[in-house]
Design a protein around this motif. Structure first.
Motif, PDB file in Angstrom:
ATOM      1  N   ASP A   1       0.921   4.108  -2.848  1.00  0.00           N
ATOM      2  CA  ASP A   1       0.702   5.511  -2.470  1.00  0.00           C
ATOM      3  C   ASP A   1       1.863   6.396  -2.915  1.00  0.00           C
ATOM      4  O   ASP A   1       1.650   7.512  -3.394  1.00  0.00           O
ATOM      5  CB  ASP A   1       0.502   5.641  -0.952  1.00  0.00           C
ATOM      6  CG  ASP A   1      -0.845   5.119  -0.479  1.00  0.00           C
ATOM      7  OD1 ASP A   1      -1.754   4.917  -1.315  1.00  0.00           O
ATOM      8  OD2 ASP A   1      -0.987   4.896   0.746  1.00  0.00           O
TER       9      ASP A   1
ATOM     10  N   SER B   1       1.514   9.489  -5.427  1.00  0.00           N
ATOM     11  CA  SER B   1       1.943  10.840  -5.020  1.00  0.00           C
ATOM     12  C   SER B   1       2.976  11.397  -5.990  1.00  0.00           C
ATOM     13  O   SER B   1       2.910  12.561  -6.387  1.00  0.00           O
ATOM     14  CB  SER B   1       2.530  10.824  -3.607  1.00  0.00           C
ATOM     15  OG  SER B   1       1.564  10.435  -2.678  1.00  0.00           O
TER      16      SER B   1
ATOM     17  N   ARG C   1       0.831  -1.210   0.000  1.00  0.00           N
ATOM     18  CA  ARG C   1       0.000   0.000   0.000  1.00  0.00           C
ATOM     19  C   ARG C   1       0.864   1.258   0.000  1.00  0.00           C
ATOM     20  O   ARG C   1       0.597   2.197  -0.750  1.00  0.00           O
ATOM     21  CB  ARG C   1      -0.929   0.016   1.204  1.00  0.00           C
ATOM     22  CG  ARG C   1      -1.790   1.292   1.287  1.00  0.00           C
ATOM     23  CD  ARG C   1      -2.676   1.291   2.512  1.00  0.00           C
ATOM     24  NE  ARG C   1      -3.632   0.229   2.443  1.00  0.00           N
ATOM     25  CZ  ARG C   1      -4.878   0.368   1.979  1.00  0.00           C
ATOM     26  NH1 ARG C   1      -5.286   1.531   1.553  1.00  0.00           N
ATOM     27  NH2 ARG C   1      -5.702  -0.657   1.951  1.00  0.00           N
ATOM     28  N   ARG C   2       1.927   1.275   0.825  1.00  0.00           N
ATOM     29  CA  ARG C   2       2.815   2.451   0.874  1.00  0.00           C
ATOM     30  C   ARG C   2       3.479   2.691  -0.481  1.00  0.00           C
ATOM     31  O   ARG C   2       3.612   3.832  -0.921  1.00  0.00           O
ATOM     32  CB  ARG C   2       3.876   2.291   1.969  1.00  0.00           C
ATOM     33  CG  ARG C   2       3.377   2.638   3.361  1.00  0.00           C
ATOM     34  CD  ARG C   2       4.509   2.769   4.378  1.00  0.00           C
ATOM     35  NE  ARG C   2       5.289   1.552   4.538  1.00  0.00           N
ATOM     36  CZ  ARG C   2       4.964   0.551   5.353  1.00  0.00           C
ATOM     37  NH1 ARG C   2       3.877   0.632   6.095  1.00  0.00           N
ATOM     38  NH2 ARG C   2       5.720  -0.526   5.432  1.00  0.00           N
TER      39      ARG C   2
END
Length: 138
Positions: A98, A102, A94-95
C-alpha cells in the motif's frame, strides 16, 4: 500457477512464460515493485539469490519475504533498497505494498538506494579479484 488459480486469482495473472535474461531485466526496469520470496527453510537465512543483485541494480523497491534477520534483509537495509518481512506477516506485507502504491500515485520515491555499487557485477567482481589476489600473495 496452480496455487494462484486455486486462490481464485487466475484472471489477475499474466504469465509471460520463458523470457530471455535481457527481457527479464527490462521487465524489472518497468516494474514499480519487485518481490523476492525465499524458501521457508532455516538455511535460507544465509542465502543471497542472484536475483537480489539484479533487483538492487534496478533501483526499484524490493519486497523480500523470508527471514527478517537474514543476509538478504541486511543487504536490502544497508542499501536502502527495500525490506524483508516474515512469510506469515501478511499485515506488514500489505502495508508495504500500500505504501509503494500510494507513493507511486503521489510521485514520491519509496526507496532512496545508497551504496549499491558494491553489489553490482563490477563491484562484486572487484571484491572477488581482491580476495583472489590476497590469497595468491599468501
Amino acid at each position: 500457477i496452480a496455487s494462484i488459480s486455486a486462490a481464485g486469482l487466475a484472471d489477475k495473472l499474466y504469465d509471460l512464460g520463458y523470457c530471455t535474461h535481457k527481457n527479464a531485466v527490462a521487465e524489472q526496469q518497468n516494474a514499480d515493485l519487485l518481490i523476492l520470496p525465499l524458501r521457508k527453510e532455516p538455511e535460507y537465512k544465509a542465502t543471497l539469490p542472484g536475483k537480489l543483485f539484479e533487483y538492487i541494480a534496478a533501483r526499484k523497491p524490493v519486497l523480500g519475504i523470508g527471514q527478517t534477520d537474514g543476509a538478504m534483509a541486511q543487504i536490502l537495509a544497508s542499501t536502502s533498497s527495500g525490506v524483508v518481512f516474515n512469510w506469515d506477516d501478511a499485515a506488514s506485507i500489505r502495508r508495504y505494498i500500500d505504501l509503494c502504491w500510494s507513493n507511486l500515485l503521489a510521485g514520491i520515491p519509496t526507496i532512496n538506494p545508497q551504496n549499491t555499487e558494491q553489489f553490482s557485477r563490477r563491484g562484486l567482481t572487484r571484491r572477488m579479484a581482491q580476495l583472489m589476489d590476497s590469497l595468491i600473495k599468501r
